[in-house]
Design a protein around this motif. Structure first.
Motif, PDB file in Angstrom:
ATOM      1  N   TYR A  85      30.785 -35.670 -52.263  1.00  0.00           N
ATOM      2  CA  TYR A  85      30.726 -35.793 -53.719  1.00  0.00           C
ATOM      3  C   TYR A  85      31.126 -37.200 -54.163  1.00  0.00           C
ATOM      4  O   TYR A  85      30.471 -37.798 -55.037  1.00  0.00           O
ATOM      5  CB  TYR A  85      31.641 -34.752 -54.359  1.00  0.00           C
ATOM      6  N   VAL A  86      32.197 -37.726 -53.589  1.00  0.00           N
ATOM      7  CA  VAL A  86      32.659 -39.060 -53.976  1.00  0.00           C
ATOM      8  C   VAL A  86      31.611 -40.115 -53.672  1.00  0.00           C
ATOM      9  O   VAL A  86      31.359 -41.019 -54.486  1.00  0.00           O
ATOM     10  CB  VAL A  86      33.989 -39.382 -53.260  1.00  0.00           C
ATOM     11  N   ASP A  89      28.055 -38.786 -55.957  1.00  0.00           N
ATOM     12  CA  ASP A  89      28.056 -38.440 -57.377  1.00  0.00           C
ATOM     13  C   ASP A  89      29.051 -39.247 -58.211  1.00  0.00           C
ATOM     14  O   ASP A  89      29.275 -38.923 -59.382  1.00  0.00           O
ATOM     15  CB  ASP A  89      28.359 -36.945 -57.549  1.00  0.00           C
ATOM     16  N   THR A  90      29.668 -40.242 -57.634  1.00  0.00           N
ATOM     17  CA  THR A  90      30.564 -41.109 -58.403  1.00  0.00           C
ATOM     18  C   THR A  90      30.111 -42.564 -58.257  1.00  0.00           C
ATOM     19  O   THR A  90      29.141 -42.855 -57.551  1.00  0.00           O
ATOM     20  CB  THR A  90      32.026 -40.975 -57.924  1.00  0.00           C
ATOM     21  N   SER A  91      30.811 -43.439 -58.917  1.00  0.00           N
ATOM     22  CA  SER A  91      30.479 -44.877 -58.840  1.00  0.00           C
ATOM     23  C   SER A  91      31.275 -45.566 -57.731  1.00  0.00           C
ATOM     24  O   SER A  91      31.706 -46.720 -57.882  1.00  0.00           O
ATOM     25  CB  SER A  91      30.763 -45.550 -60.187  1.00  0.00           C
ATOM     26  N   ASP A 246      32.518 -49.666 -67.008  1.00  0.00           N
ATOM     27  CA  ASP A 246      32.668 -48.699 -65.918  1.00  0.00           C
ATOM     28  C   ASP A 246      32.169 -49.247 -64.590  1.00  0.00           C
ATOM     29  O   ASP A 246      32.722 -48.928 -63.531  1.00  0.00           O
ATOM     30  CB  ASP A 246      31.909 -47.406 -66.255  1.00  0.00           C
ATOM     31  N   THR A 257      39.751 -42.237 -63.053  1.00  0.00           N
ATOM     32  CA  THR A 257      38.693 -41.448 -63.680  1.00  0.00           C
ATOM     33  C   THR A 257      38.744 -39.982 -63.263  1.00  0.00           C
ATOM     34  O   THR A 257      38.100 -39.145 -63.910  1.00  0.00           O
ATOM     35  CB  THR A 257      37.316 -42.028 -63.329  1.00  0.00           C
ATOM     36  N   PHE A 258      39.461 -39.665 -62.200  1.00  0.00           N
ATOM     37  CA  PHE A 258      39.591 -38.271 -61.775  1.00  0.00           C
ATOM     38  C   PHE A 258      40.699 -37.540 -62.533  1.00  0.00           C
ATOM     39  O   PHE A 258      40.909 -36.350 -62.305  1.00  0.00           O
ATOM     40  CB  PHE A 258      39.884 -38.205 -60.272  1.00  0.00           C
ATOM     41  N   THR A 272      38.968 -39.920 -52.105  1.00  0.00           N
ATOM     42  CA  THR A 272      38.719 -41.316 -52.477  1.00  0.00           C
ATOM     43  C   THR A 272      39.797 -42.232 -51.911  1.00  0.00           C
ATOM     44  O   THR A 272      39.500 -43.348 -51.452  1.00  0.00           O
ATOM     45  CB  THR A 272      38.664 -41.450 -54.008  1.00  0.00           C
TER      46      THR A 272
END
Length: 302
Positions: A85-86, A89-91, A246, A257-258, A272
């Motif tokens: 997911y990290v 689906d994240t930056s 961002d 951000t989490f 992360t």
């Protein structure tokens, strides 16, 4: 006569082990009990240092955000979905790019300025050279909360808010003073005759510094680079204040951000954090050969 001689010899032989001198312990040699205690202490210290890393890795394998409250339940449902997911689906890779730009830029500029300052104070006697080092030391006394407001105003006037260069320059204000003291102590250990030999060969002061002194100062440069890297890598206050976009967040800001006002995805934060530790570990591996030498060499002059 012969019987008496044999009995006497036998008696002498029997007394020698008792009269023999005890084994003298050499300098630096420890007894078995001392060795066992020292090894036990070292093992305990190693486990203490490794436990937070192992615990973070363990929590990152839990699929639910509240698994940290019941860590025993993770054993039956370990998964790498958090990492997937990290990464997808994240930056994360934007954070990686921003972090590398800021960290490498800070390390390069900070080490160059600190090495130049340390060499100048170590070798040259100009008016106020002693006061310069004390001024650098005094700048470390101010807390970051006091510095953020004037720095923000300065960067705003220079139109460097939300830019990598602005954050790099701000990071250098905290890195250069310490590294300058570090490099000055290391340059003091390098014989001044090397500078004189460079002048005899026709080198300029900068040529002497770049071609003769810097190659000898690699361990000190490694320590300064390592300190600069880790400081910029984990810096949060400046990065969260001066970076607004961002896509320019560094890792330290991206982790935030989490966490929201009502929720905290701790499983994703743990995954992360494990991924973030990889670049730092890789950099440490590159400089470890010179790290110990540089840390100890500046402490003595000779």
């Amino acid at each position: 006569m012969s019987t008496t001689t044999v009995e006497t010899s036998a008696a002498d032989t029997g007394r020698r082990p008792a009269d023999a001198p005890r084994k003298v312990r050499r300098r630096g040699e420890h007894s078995r009990a001392t060795s066992l205690v020292s090894h036990a202490i070292l093992i305990g210290a190693s486990l203490t240092a490794l436990f937070p890393i192992a615990w973070l890795l363990f929590l990152s394998l839990g699929p639910d955000k509240d698994d940290y409250l019941h860590p025993g339940r993770i054993w039956g449902k370990m998964t790498f979905d958090n990492y997937a997911y990290v990464l997808k689906d994240t930056s994360f890779f934007d954070w990686l790019t921003s972090t590398l730009v800021v960290v490498l830029g800070t390390t390069l500029i900070g080490v160059v300025v600190a090495a130049s300052t340390g060499y100048a104070v170590s070798r040259m006697r100009f008016p106020g050279y002693r006061k310069l080092m004390w001024v650098l030391l005094v700048t470390q006394m101010f807390p970051i909360a006091v510095l953020i407001v004037p720095m923000y105003q300065i960067l705003s006037d220079l139109q460097l808010i939300d830019s990598y260069l602005g954050l790099i320059l701000v990071n250098c204000t905290t890195i250069v003073p310490y590294c300058a003291w570090l490099m000055k102590g290391y340059f003091d250990t390098i014989p001044f005759e090397i500078d004189e030999a460079g002048r005899v060969d026709g080198l300029t002061p900068f040529g002497t510094f770049a071609r003769l002194i810097l190659p000898l100062a690699k361990p000190g440069l490694a320590v300064a680079a390592f300190y600069s890297f880790l400081t910029a890598f984990g810096e949060v206050a400046f990065a969260s204040t001066f970076l607004l976009s961002d896509d320019k967040y560094t890792f330290a800001v991206g982790l935030q951000t989490f966490v929201s006002e009502h929720d905290a995805q701790r499983n994703l934060m743990a995954a992360t954090a494990v991924l973030i530790a990889i670049p730092a570990a890789a950099f440490f591996y590159l400089v470890q050969k010179n790290l110990v030498t540089g840390l100890t060499a500046g402490g003595t002059k000779g």
